[in-house]
Enzyme design. Structure first.
Site, PDB file in Angstrom:
ATOM      1  N   TYR A 156       8.466  29.261  37.818  1.00 48.42           N
ATOM      2  CA  TYR A 156       7.495  30.304  37.436  1.00 48.42           C
ATOM      3  C   TYR A 156       7.213  30.856  38.732  1.00 48.42           C
ATOM      4  CZ  TYR A 156       5.594  28.503  32.947  1.00 48.42           C
ATOM      5  OH  TYR A 156       5.602  28.177  31.975  1.00 48.42           O
ATOM      6  N   LYS A 205      16.998  17.985  36.283  1.00 50.49           N
ATOM      7  CA  LYS A 205      18.492  18.441  35.450  1.00 50.49           C
ATOM      8  C   LYS A 205      19.530  18.385  36.768  1.00 50.49           C
ATOM      9  CE  LYS A 205      20.988  19.820  32.295  1.00 50.49           C
ATOM     10  NZ  LYS A 205      21.264  19.088  31.042  1.00 50.49           N
ATOM     11  N   ASP A 237      16.950  17.269  29.185  1.00 51.85           N
ATOM     12  CA  ASP A 237      17.325  17.395  27.820  1.00 51.85           C
ATOM     13  C   ASP A 237      17.290  16.094  26.914  1.00 51.85           C
ATOM     14  OD1 ASP A 237      19.262  16.560  29.548  1.00 51.85           O
ATOM     15  OD2 ASP A 237      20.867  17.649  28.529  1.00 51.85           O
ATOM     16  N   ASP A 261       5.943  22.731  31.132  1.00 50.38           N
ATOM     17  CA  ASP A 261       5.613  23.443  29.984  1.00 50.38           C
ATOM     18  C   ASP A 261       6.192  23.313  28.605  1.00 50.38           C
ATOM     19  OD1 ASP A 261       4.238  25.756  28.740  1.00 50.38           O
ATOM     20  OD2 ASP A 261       5.904  26.995  29.067  1.00 50.38           O
TER      21      ASP A 261
HETATM   22  C1  IPM Z   1       0.485  26.683  29.254  1.00 48.18           C
HETATM   23  C2  IPM Z   1       0.670  28.107  28.926  1.00 48.18           C
HETATM   24  C3  IPM Z   1       0.976  29.113  30.308  1.00 48.18           C
HETATM   25  C4  IPM Z   1       2.250  28.256  30.829  1.00 48.18           C
HETATM   26  C5  IPM Z   1       1.085  30.368  29.930  1.00 48.18           C
HETATM   27  C6  IPM Z   1      -0.103  31.032  29.048  1.00 48.18           C
HETATM   28  C7  IPM Z   1       1.408  31.223  30.964  1.00 48.18           C
HETATM   29  O1  IPM Z   1       1.875  28.132  28.014  1.00 48.18           O
HETATM   30  O2  IPM Z   1      -0.632  26.508  30.230  1.00 48.18           O
HETATM   31  O3  IPM Z   1       1.167  25.887  28.958  1.00 48.18           O
HETATM   32  O4  IPM Z   1       3.192  28.794  30.657  1.00 48.18           O
HETATM   33  O5  IPM Z   1       1.979  27.825  32.028  1.00 48.18           O
HETATM   34 MG    MG Z   2       2.569  26.261  27.941  1.00 50.24          MG
END
Ligand code: IPM
Ligand code: MG
Length: 366
Positions: A156, A205, A237, A261
């Site tokens: 991210y 991974k 995975d 996530d």
């Molecule tokens: C989460 C959401 C967020 C993320 C988005 C809204 C940016 O999916 O909190 O899981 O990807 O972290």
């Molecule tokens: Mg999310």
């Protein structure tokens, strides 16, 4: 230094005052956040606490009003609070891929700006909800997982490039970690495992990614320093598969930002609905942010039918981790448990209750 001066609690006789920044956000966010506040109001009365709220904008609503998904003022108000309660951000209105700002950027800037490196996502299955999950009931028995998602690094937050190279459009996202970022999240997972079944699954991974090989190396070091905890390394995975084939065998799962996530959306299926799951985002010393794991659900926004439980349970985590009100936190969790046992269901769980009615049922139990 007198220890009391670092506690985020202001004593006034028996009455304790807490400053909470409320970020309802977009879509169903405001609907579920206001129900969590009603539950907190009951707790405040019952236990003689004062919760002082500052409501601020984040996400799409902040873009509309201020031209930015997170303003410096809002970030400062979050920094100054004892805790932050957030609904959700995002929606089709702000989905233009060429837009300079997006609602999600506001949430990510908040996480980064507050140093919220640890996202705790507990996944439990209420016995009365096994039928709400598409999985076989016997697989769901005894599921109690805590996913610890790294939240301020990884894919991210690495370098991003969007350009043209050799006549072709190109996009790059980078998965970068420093050893200390991995160590602090894995150590936190180990500490949390101590109060649980003493098992940590470190998910990576490592057969492909260099960043995962560093992750595994650090996790192994932390494992050696904590021989009382059983450490298992697993590939992401195969973990995705195990989550639906043998979820009861997992205890604490610690992993990279995007892996976490994806795996937690998958894990929410175990609980019957994404609307059930809370989360806590913690920083090294400062403020914590609490939000349901679901998104802004634009398809049902404004209808008053969203499940408020994920946000109400997030408020319980806020009481536990940031305000150190364990008894009050457990009290809310018990009330939610009992409410589900009595058969109260919102639409996501196959029922007819509105958001408000579900919260009413929980308040009744309180
Ligand atoms: C989460 C959401 C967020 C993320 C988005 C809204 C940016 O999916 O909190 O899981 O990807 O972290
Ligand atoms: Mg999310």
């Amino acid at each position: 230094m007198d220890l009391c001066t670092c506690l985020p609690v202001y004593m006034n006789g028996n009455n304790m005052e807490f400053k909470i920044t409320l970020l309802p956000g977009d879509g169903i966010g405001p609907e579920v956040a206001s129900e969590a506040v009603r539950v907190l109001d009951v707790i405040a009365r019952k236990y003689n606490h004062t919760f002082e709220y500052k409501e601020r904008l984040v996400g799409g609503c902040s873009i509309d009003k201020y031209g930015s998904s997170l303003t410096d003022e809002t970030l400062a108000d979050c920094q100054a609070a004892d805790a932050i309660l957030l609904g959700a951000v995002g929606g089709p209105k702000w989905d233009d891929p060429s837009a300079k700002d997006r609602p999600e950027r506001g949430l990510l800037a908040l996480r980064k700006g507050l140093g919220l490196f640890a996202n705790l996502r507990p996944v439990k299955v209420h016995p009365a909800l096994v039928d709400a999950s598409p999985l076989k009931p016997e697989r769901l028995q005894g599921v109690d997982i805590l996913v610890v998602r790294e939240l301020t690094g990884g894919l991210y937050f690495g370098q991003k490039i969007r350009d043209t190279k050799d006549g072709c459009e190109r996009a790059v996202d980078t998965l970068e970690y420093f050893d200390y970022e991995i160590r602090r999240i894995v150590e936190l997972a180990f500490n949390l495992a101590k109060g649980r079944k003493k098992r940590v699954t470190s998910v990576d991974k490592a057969n492909v990614l260099e960043s995962s090989r560093l992750w595994r190396q650090i996790a192994a070091q932390v494992g050696r320093a904590n021989p009382d905890i059983q450490l298992e390394h697993a590939l992401v995975d195969s973990t995705a598969m195990k989550l639906v084939t043998a979820p009861a065998s997992m205890d604490v799962v610690v992993t990279e930002n995007m892996f976490g996530d994806i795996l937690t959306d998958e894990a929410s299926v175990l609980a019957g609905s994404m609307g059930m799951l809370p989360s806590a985002s913690l920083s090294e010393a400062g403020v914590g942010l609490y939000e349901p794991i679901h998104g802004s659900a634009p398809d049902i926004a404004g209808k008053g039918i969203a499940n408020p439980i994920g946000t109400i349970l997030s408020a319980a985590l806020m009481l536990r981790y940031s305000l150190k009100l364990e008894e009050e936190a457990a009290f809310i969790e018990k009330a939610v448990d009992q409410t589900i046992t009595t058969g109260a269901r919102t639409a996501d769980l196959g029922g007819k209750l509105t958001t408000r009615q579900m919260a009413d049922e929980i308040i009744e139990q309180l």
